[in-house]
Design a protein around this motif. Structure first.
Motif, short mmCIF file in Angstrom:
data_model
loop_
_atom_site.label_atom_id
_atom_site.label_comp_id
_atom_site.label_asym_id
_atom_site.label_seq_id
_atom_site.Cartn_x
_atom_site.Cartn_y
_atom_site.Cartn_z
N LYS A 1 0.80 -1.20 0.00
CA LYS A 1 0.00 0.00 0.00
C LYS A 1 0.83 1.25 0.00
O LYS A 1 1.28 1.68 1.02
N CYS B 1 -8.81 4.74 -4.36
CA CYS B 1 -9.15 3.38 -3.99
C CYS B 1 -10.58 3.11 -4.40
O CYS B 1 -11.42 3.93 -4.19
N CYS C 1 0.24 -2.91 -1.52
CA CYS C 1 -0.42 -1.94 -2.35
C CYS C 1 0.43 -0.90 -3.01
O CYS C 1 0.36 0.28 -2.73
N CYS D 1 -4.30 0.13 -3.90
CA CYS D 1 -4.40 1.55 -3.58
C CYS D 1 -5.08 2.31 -4.68
O CYS D 1 -5.65 3.36 -4.44
N THR E 1 -5.72 8.95 -0.42
CA THR E 1 -4.33 8.71 -0.09
C THR E 1 -4.20 7.43 0.68
O THR E 1 -5.11 6.99 1.35
N ALA E 2 -3.06 6.80 0.56
CA ALA E 2 -2.80 5.57 1.29
C ALA E 2 -1.61 5.79 2.19
O ALA E 2 -0.77 6.65 1.93
N VAL E 3 -1.51 4.98 3.22
CA VAL E 3 -0.37 5.11 4.12
C VAL E 3 0.91 4.79 3.37
O VAL E 3 0.99 3.80 2.67
N THR E 4 1.88 5.62 3.51
CA THR E 4 3.16 5.39 2.86
C THR E 4 4.10 4.73 3.86
O THR E 4 4.27 5.19 4.97
N THR E 5 4.71 3.64 3.41
CA THR E 5 5.62 2.92 4.28
C THR E 5 6.87 2.57 3.50
O THR E 5 6.84 2.45 2.29
N TRP F 1 -4.24 1.50 5.09
CA TRP F 1 -4.31 2.39 3.94
C TRP F 1 -5.70 2.46 3.32
O TRP F 1 -6.00 3.40 2.61
N GLU G 1 2.84 6.48 -8.00
CA GLU G 1 2.62 6.49 -6.56
C GLU G 1 3.56 7.49 -5.92
O GLU G 1 4.77 7.43 -6.11
#
Length: 406
Positions: free
Chosen positions: A3, A9, A35, A40, A59-63, A216, A360
């Protein structure tokens, strides 16, 4: 997959199940979340707008994924022993397929205007030509069941079925609180959708609210989300019960978390139970600072699933790799398809590539097999094995039946 994207999404499926007797939970690790764009930012039809009455988060969590993932597992609350899964019989095959993007991917690679499969026959044909084999599973998304009923999507299901392939359809609950699902607020839309699916009759994979062990998506169950793991299980069971009550037995329910990572919700807290799940599933991408083997990426999560639901077939529903350096993606692909899956992951019965060059967080991620000549050649060479069943002859499965492993 993982994600990370800042994209819209809009897909998800709903499923149900009951807890298994023994659970192994992957040790916390900094492994890749899920994702890279697949979950995402999936598309419904030929658009990227969310097909839901309430807009999904943009928006999705950025990791940041590390290059390795621990394979250590720890026992959950029970010590019951579970037998190891039976290896696939020699000569057996598994389903394979892809999410085939044309609008972002093939327009960039080949110029001109391309749509997404299954809607754009040219994109399907191009991907099939590049791989040298017809996919047995086609992955696409349909949004929420209250935005559009099954009849709205029946033409899409027909496109896939008429070519002898199987649909893997993502259905989501959008931003609706999962307690609203369980309380019955959306029963009318769900019932109509299920009844129409039953009338169509052909078997298909249904993947509701995937990657729920991360945060996310709006249906996620981490501390940052509006839903809890227990609420997810209740909603999944409610939907599955409703489908079963109208006889929509042609929907094969796929329960699909992301590969475990540090901070993700344990699978044991999210599994609806064997009675509510037909296939288990994993999403995970090779996306760290340096290339990580398929085995390192998936082994711990695979062990957890086979302990949690030892009788269930496993699907890899989203997977892909970045290019990294010259030849590295090709080598990763060859190892995954020719060594790891046939020899070390016998419970995996379906493998779905995420063929989308997706933007992304301001960068383009080249998940597509065509990202280099060596990557495409490696994929085509490996997928040619009879271990990966070609599409073309799967459109005539018995009506109102579940999809079984080959």
């Amino acid at each position: 997959m993982s994600k990370l994207a800042v994209t819209t999404c809009l897909l998800a499926l709903l499923g149900f199940g009951a807890f298994a007797a023994v659970v192994l939970t992957p040790a916390a690790s900094a492994g890749p979340p899920g994702c890279p764009g697949s979950s995402c930012g999936k598309k419904n039809g030929t658009t990227t707008a969310a097909a839901t009455t309430t807009a999904a988060p943009t928006t999705a969590v950025t990791t940041t994924a590390t290059t390795t993932e621990t394979t250590t597992t720890t026992a959950a609350t029970t010590t019951t022993t579970v037998a190891a899964p039976t290896p696939s019989a020699p000569g057996s095959s598994i389903y394979w397929g892809a999410y085939m993007d044309g609008s972002d991917t093939y327009s960039y690679l080949y110029g001109g205007t391309w749509g997404d499969a299954p809607w754009d026959a040219n994109t399907w044909a191009k991907f099939q030509g590049n791989t040298g084999k017809a996919p047995s599973v086609v992955h696409w998304g349909l949004g929420t069941p209250w935005a559009h009923d099954f009849s709205y999507w029946q033409g899409t299901f027909n496109l896939v079925q008429s070519k002898g392939s199987l649909s893997l359809a993502d259905m989501s609950t959008g931003t609706v609180p999962l307690t609203d699902i369980t309380s019955g607020l959306y029963d009318s839309s769900l019932r109509i959708w299920a009844q129409q699916a039953k009338s169509w009759g052909h078997p298909f994979f249904l993947r509701p609210d995937w990657e729920m062990n991360g945060g996310w998506f709006s249906w996620g169950t981490t501390s940052s989300n509006q839903n809890t793991p227990a609420q997810y299980v209740d909603a999944w069971r409610h939907m599955r019960n409703l489908f079963d009550s109208v006889g929509a037995s042609n929907a094969t329910w796929v329960w699909c978390p992301n590969v475990a990572y540090s901070g993700s919700v344990p699978y044991s807290q999210l599994y609806p139970g064997d009675a509510y799940v037909d296939w288990t599933c994993l999403d995970g991408y090779n996306m760290g600072a340096s290339s990580t083997s398929f085995s390192s990426l998936y082994s711990a999560s695979y062990a957890a699933l086979t302990a949690l639901a030892p009788t269930k077939p496993i699907m890899i529903a989203e997977v892909g790799s970045l290019e990294y350096g010259t030849g590295l993606k090709a080598a990763w692909t060859t190892d995954t398809l020719s060594t790891q899956l046939p020899n070390n992951f016998p419970q995996v019965k379906a493998f779905i590539w995420f063929n989308w060059r997706i933007s992304e967080n301001g960068a383009w991620r080249n998940w597509e097999i065509e990202s280099s000549a060596s990557s495409q050649a490696a994929f085509a060479s490996a997928i040619a094995s009879p271990y990966y069943e070609a599409g073309g002859a799967l459109g005539g499965l018995p009506l109102l039946t579940k999809i079984k492993p080959r």
